[in-house]
Enzyme design. Structure first.
Site, short mmCIF file in Angstrom:
data_model
loop_
_atom_site.label_atom_id
_atom_site.label_comp_id
_atom_site.label_asym_id
_atom_site.label_seq_id
_atom_site.Cartn_x
_atom_site.Cartn_y
_atom_site.Cartn_z
N ASP A 251 6.14 -4.54 -1.13
CA ASP A 251 6.48 -3.02 -0.71
C ASP A 251 7.31 -3.19 0.44
O ASP A 251 6.84 -3.34 1.39
CB ASP A 251 4.93 -2.43 -0.32
CG ASP A 251 5.20 -1.06 -0.06
OD1 ASP A 251 6.30 -0.52 0.31
OD2 ASP A 251 4.28 -0.37 -0.22
N HIS A 252 8.39 -2.64 -0.09
CA HIS A 252 9.67 -2.98 0.89
C HIS A 252 9.51 -2.16 2.33
O HIS A 252 10.07 -2.51 3.36
CB HIS A 252 11.05 -2.70 0.45
CG HIS A 252 11.20 -1.16 0.26
ND1 HIS A 252 11.13 -0.57 -0.90
CD2 HIS A 252 11.87 -0.39 1.09
CE1 HIS A 252 11.46 0.64 -0.67
NE2 HIS A 252 12.02 0.87 0.34
N HIS B 41 4.03 3.23 -0.19
CA HIS B 41 4.58 3.20 1.09
C HIS B 41 3.86 3.86 2.20
O HIS B 41 3.63 3.30 3.22
CB HIS B 41 6.19 3.80 0.73
CG HIS B 41 7.08 3.17 -0.04
ND1 HIS B 41 6.90 1.82 -0.63
CD2 HIS B 41 7.83 3.67 -0.98
CE1 HIS B 41 7.88 1.46 -1.39
NE2 HIS B 41 8.43 2.82 -1.68
#
Length: 515
Positions: free
Chosen positions: A200-201, A263
């Site tokens: 999950d960047h 996010h």
């Protein structure tokens, strides 16, 4: 295994951990011809290469269905790397980086294609001085091919003698609880949790990683970080553009799956978790899971949905030719979560995300309770704002006396804006940080399988309601392209205790009204 870091003193720098990296490493990017690879993965790999953070003699292999020669592959993979024309040093580094690249074309379903890929990898490894070989597989692919690809890599390209195998998987991880369990279960048939890195960047973003330090390295923060001082928390994601030709993909998933369930929920867990006993990956992820377990499924009444319509010369969502006619997919969502534990009982956490809004912004806004009534009445509340992007910053809105002979309190701020405070620092891209963590075997900033399971439990009922699985589908409220969102938004957040200033408050760093 990653080196465990002490909770006392300073955290070791990236350079001191460089010996954790493995020589004789090949990074295989599957889906190398796609947008994600060329826009994010390869620029991040180049950034690490240029800074000297890749293992010595690393080779990078692209793999995709598209047939192309090495020149075309290099052109595609370097098209989004910045600064090449302006900076000769970057241009020289890029030419050297290209020497690490090679490409293999093949399918995702058949084992023969992966045998061909494995033969190419073995030809590279034949030049290594030692027998130990390490392979990092990065899946820049749609989830529809995750299962056959993970199976074929394991059966045809897995190093079985002396070496490390790791697989990096991009979201989305399913569409609801059951599909996520099916996907995770299938991957786990072939890859252990230790070998698997789910990206999950947002967990690689500088300000998200800074939350641990802000919370647990500052006594002052810890003193007010609970229900006794905090009225409400908002975590906001804004994009100033619409789907722009990607409506087909977006309509399948929607704003909640795209942004909130992963996010923003990840940001929430770090904001709300208890102090881990160490920086070891499992200690951090254990505390995040405890937060998720304390959150019940979201209720319909705690949800606001919206869809943008044309305004100011900009097209509406339904004007996008790639969007199904008459779609009622939400492009904006606000949901309120409650954490049932002693620290947070009763504090609303409001997650908001939307496309085609008035600005680009991701931030956390923690609003504190009113001061005790007495000598000060109707005074502005304190707020701690953590700007994740753009213009990373932390600022605390406080009340101060106006200069001069009058005694009057006005809102102002204590401000740490990164561009001003850390003028020489280079803030890494999130993908640079996460790929480096994966190379080191550090799972701290990756999502564990049980995190995903609990996250889907929270959101699945509301997603099934939106998808019409339990009755009529809700119709989202229309909001104009370029606005703050649906007109009901103000009343929605005020319902959970948020108070706006009567007068517009301007943060002088950006000269933009804080909304």
């Amino acid at each position: 295994m990653p080196r465990e870091r002490s909770m006392s003193g300073t955290i070791p720098s990236m350079e001191t951990q460089h010996d954790d990296l493995k020589d004789n490493t090949i990074i295989i990017v599957l889906g190398a011809s796609g947008d994600l690879a060329k826009k994010k993965t390869f620029p991040a790999l180049f950034g690490l290469y240029r800074q000297g953070f890749l293992p010595r003699d690393t080779k990078i292999v692209g793999y995709a269905r598209t047939k192309m020669d090495k020149a075309e592959f290099e052109k595609r993979t370097t098209s989004y790397i910045k600064g090449v024309d302006e900076n000769p040093e970057v241009a020289n580094s890029l030419e050297a980086f290209k020497q690490t690249l090679s490409y293999v074309a093949g399918g995702y379903e058949d084992g023969e294609s992966f045998d061909n890929l494995n033969a190419h990898l073995e030809s590279i490894e034949s030049h290594y001085q030692t027998k130990e070989c390490n392979r990092i597989f990065y899946l820049a692919l749609p989830p529809s091919v995750f299962i056959p690809v993970t199976k074929n890599i394991k059966e045809h390209c897995y190093v079985t003698k002396g070496g490390v195998n790791r697989i990096i998987i991009e979201k989305p991880f399913g569409k609801d609880l059951q599909s996520a369990r099916d996907l995770l279960g299938s991957v786990k048939q072939y890859w252990s949790e230790e070998e698997t890195f789910r990206i999950d960047h947002y967990l690689g973003k500088e300000m998200v990683k800074n939350l641990l330090v802000l919370r647990f390295a500052n006594v002052a923060m810890g003193a007010f970080w609970d229900k006794n001082s905090i009225s409400n928390v908002q975590i906001t994601f804004k994009e100033p553009f619409g789907t722009e030709g990607r409506g087909g993909y977006f309509d399948e998933f929607g704003i909640i799956r795209d942004i909130l369930q992963n996010h923003l929920l990840q940001v929430l867990t770090i904001l709300a978790m208890e102090r881990p006993v160490s920086f070891a990956a499992e200690d951090i992820r254990d505390e995040k899971v405890k937060v998720l377990r304390a959150i019940p499924p979201i209720e319909k009444e705690d949800t606001l949905l919206g869809q943008y319509v044309s305004a100011n010369g900009k097209p509406g969502y339904l004007d996008d030719d790639t969007v199904p006619p008459g779609s009622i997919c939400p492009t904006f969502a606000a949901t309120t979560l409650f954490i049932h534990n002693p620290r947070w009982e009763g504090v609303p956490f409001i997650l908001k995300a939307g496309k085609a809004l008035n600005e680009a912004k991701v931030e956390v806004r923690i609003q504190f309770k009113d001061v005790t009534q007495g000598i000060f009445k109707d005074i502005a509340r304190n707020e701690l704002v953590i700007r994740i992007q753009p213009s990373e910053a932390v600022y605390l809105k406080i009340n101060a006396k106006t200069p001069g002979l009058r005694t009057r309190a006005i809102p102002t701020e204590m401000d740490v804006t990164y561009k001003r405070r850390f003028t020489e620092a280079k803030i890494p891209e999130a993908y640079e940080s996460l790929i480096l963590d994966a190379l080191r075997g550090d799972h701290s900033n990756f999502v564990r399988h049980d995190e995903l399971d609990y996250a889907w439990k929270i959101f699945t009922p509301i997603l099934h309601w939106i998808d019409g699985k339990n009755g009529p589908r809700p119709r989202p409220s229309a909001y104009p392209y370029g606005s703050r969102g649906p007109k009901e938004l103000t009343a929605f957040i005020e319902k959970y205790g948020y108070k706006r200033l009567a007068d517009a408050y301007f943060w002088p760093v950006t000269n933009m009204a804080v909304l």
